[in-house]
Design a protein around this motif. Structure first.
Motif, PDB file in Angstrom:
ATOM      1  N   ARG A   1       2.527  13.577   0.241  1.00 14.78           N
ATOM      2  CA  ARG A   1       1.357  14.104  -0.481  1.00 14.78           C
ATOM      3  C   ARG A   1       1.203  15.623  -0.293  1.00 14.78           C
ATOM      4  NH1 ARG A   1      -1.553  10.801   3.531  1.00 14.78           N
ATOM      5  NH2 ARG A   1      -2.581  12.178   4.997  1.00 14.78           N
TER       6      ARG A   1
ATOM      7  N   VAL B   1      -6.439   5.081  -3.130  1.00 15.13           N
ATOM      8  CA  VAL B   1      -5.653   3.845  -2.956  1.00 15.13           C
ATOM      9  C   VAL B   1      -6.007   3.194  -1.614  1.00 15.13           C
ATOM     10  CG1 VAL B   1      -3.329   2.851  -2.842  1.00 15.13           C
ATOM     11  CG2 VAL B   1      -3.766   4.769  -4.368  1.00 15.13           C
TER      12      VAL B   1
ATOM     13  N   VAL C   1       1.044   4.060  -3.049  1.00 14.35           N
ATOM     14  CA  VAL C   1       0.704   5.489  -2.876  1.00 14.35           C
ATOM     15  C   VAL C   1       1.894   6.359  -3.302  1.00 14.35           C
ATOM     16  CG1 VAL C   1       0.009   7.307  -1.256  1.00 14.35           C
ATOM     17  CG2 VAL C   1      -0.957   5.031  -1.024  1.00 14.35           C
TER      18      VAL C   1
ATOM     19  N   TYR D   1       0.853  -1.210   0.000  1.00 15.88           N
ATOM     20  CA  TYR D   1       0.000   0.000   0.000  1.00 15.88           C
ATOM     21  C   TYR D   1       0.885   1.255   0.000  1.00 15.88           C
ATOM     22  CZ  TYR D   1      -2.376   3.887   2.295  1.00 15.88           C
ATOM     23  OH  TYR D   1      -2.819   5.146   2.622  1.00 15.88           O
TER      24      TYR D   1
ATOM     25  N   MET E   1      -4.202   9.360  -2.210  1.00 13.55           N
ATOM     26  CA  MET E   1      -4.059   8.481  -1.045  1.00 13.55           C
ATOM     27  C   MET E   1      -5.423   7.892  -0.660  1.00 13.55           C
ATOM     28  SD  MET E   1      -4.871   8.423   2.383  1.00 13.55           S
ATOM     29  CE  MET E   1      -5.122  10.044   3.043  1.00 13.55           C
TER      30      MET E   1
END
Ligand code: ASP
Length: 230
Positions: free
Chosen positions: A199, A128, A41, A37, A125
């Motif tokens: 992010r 996902v 991302v 994961y 984010m």
């Protein structure tokens, strides 16, 4: 403030409990899927920054993406360090104006607006994370549900405040829409800090890309017709 302090001190134990129960149930596979994961991302954020922003800079603003990223990197590193678009705003405006040549009038409108509502990194984010949580809970998302996730993630990211960790809280809204358990957020809480930092850097880069594009378009228009300046 006192209540928040208590929550902040106990949250790591809660996250530990959730991760421990996931690992207890699924074995070390749970750790491997969390790592997957994390890297998905990160990869999506990098691809978005380089391909999407890069093409806007190259083909629409007609500037070199390399020049853009090199000059804007001081603001990106502040965003990475603070994980807050709001806290980075003064630096990102100064950097855009002084190093990218974005007009003050454009920068002082576009960048604060972007820091409030334009959070592409956060939306990525959330998308996902929702698919990841659905897979952990063995929920098969239909095509319509995936489209719903897409729309709600965009809306949730618009509502996300430019401070650390809020994207994860807004994720609850996305999960609820597709009937996934909100407590599953605990599964990704442990790996979120680094993703939040990355992010945030992507979020503010999007705002600066937009400001540069508008500033350059205005310059072009004025060159064609100088009277529009007044
Ligand atoms: N930390 C992010 C920002 O300030 C928001 C988030 O995704 O949590 O842009």
């Amino acid at each position: 403030m006192y209540l928040i302090m208590i929550v902040m001190y106990t949250a790591p134990f809660g996250a530990f409990g959730l991760i421990a129960s996931a690992v207890g149930g699924a074995g070390m596979d749970a750790i491997a899927s969390m790592a997957a994961y994390f890297f998905v991302v990160l990869a999506a954020l990098f691809i978005h920054a380089i391909i999407t922003y890069g093409s806007v800079i190259k083909f629409v603003a007609k500037k070199s993406p390399w020049w853009f990223f090199k000059n804007f990197s001081p603001a990106m590193s502040v965003a990475f360090g603070t994980a807050s678009s709001g806290a980075t705003l003064p630096v990102s405006m100064k950097t855009a104006q002084e190093r990218l040549g974005v007009r003050k009038s454009v920068s002082s409108f576009v960048q604060p607006l972007g820091a409030t509502i334009n959070m592409d990194g956060t939306a990525i984010m959330q998308g996902v994370a929702t698919v990841f949580i659905a897979q952990v809970y063995a929920v098969d998302l239909s095509f319509t549900q995936i489209l719903t996730v897409l729309m709600i993630a965009i809306l949730a990211s618009i509502g996300t405040a430019g401070v650390p960790g809020v994207g994860l809280i807004m994720l609850a809204m996305v999960l609820e829409q597709v009937g996934l358990p909100v407590e599953a957020i605990g599964l990704i809480l442990g790996v979120d800090r680094l993703l939040d930092m990355t992010r945030t850097a992507v979020n503010i880069t999007g705002d600066a890309t937009c400001a540069l594009f508008i500033s350059e378009t205005e310059k072009d228009l004025e060159e064609k017709d100088p009277s529009i300046r007044d």
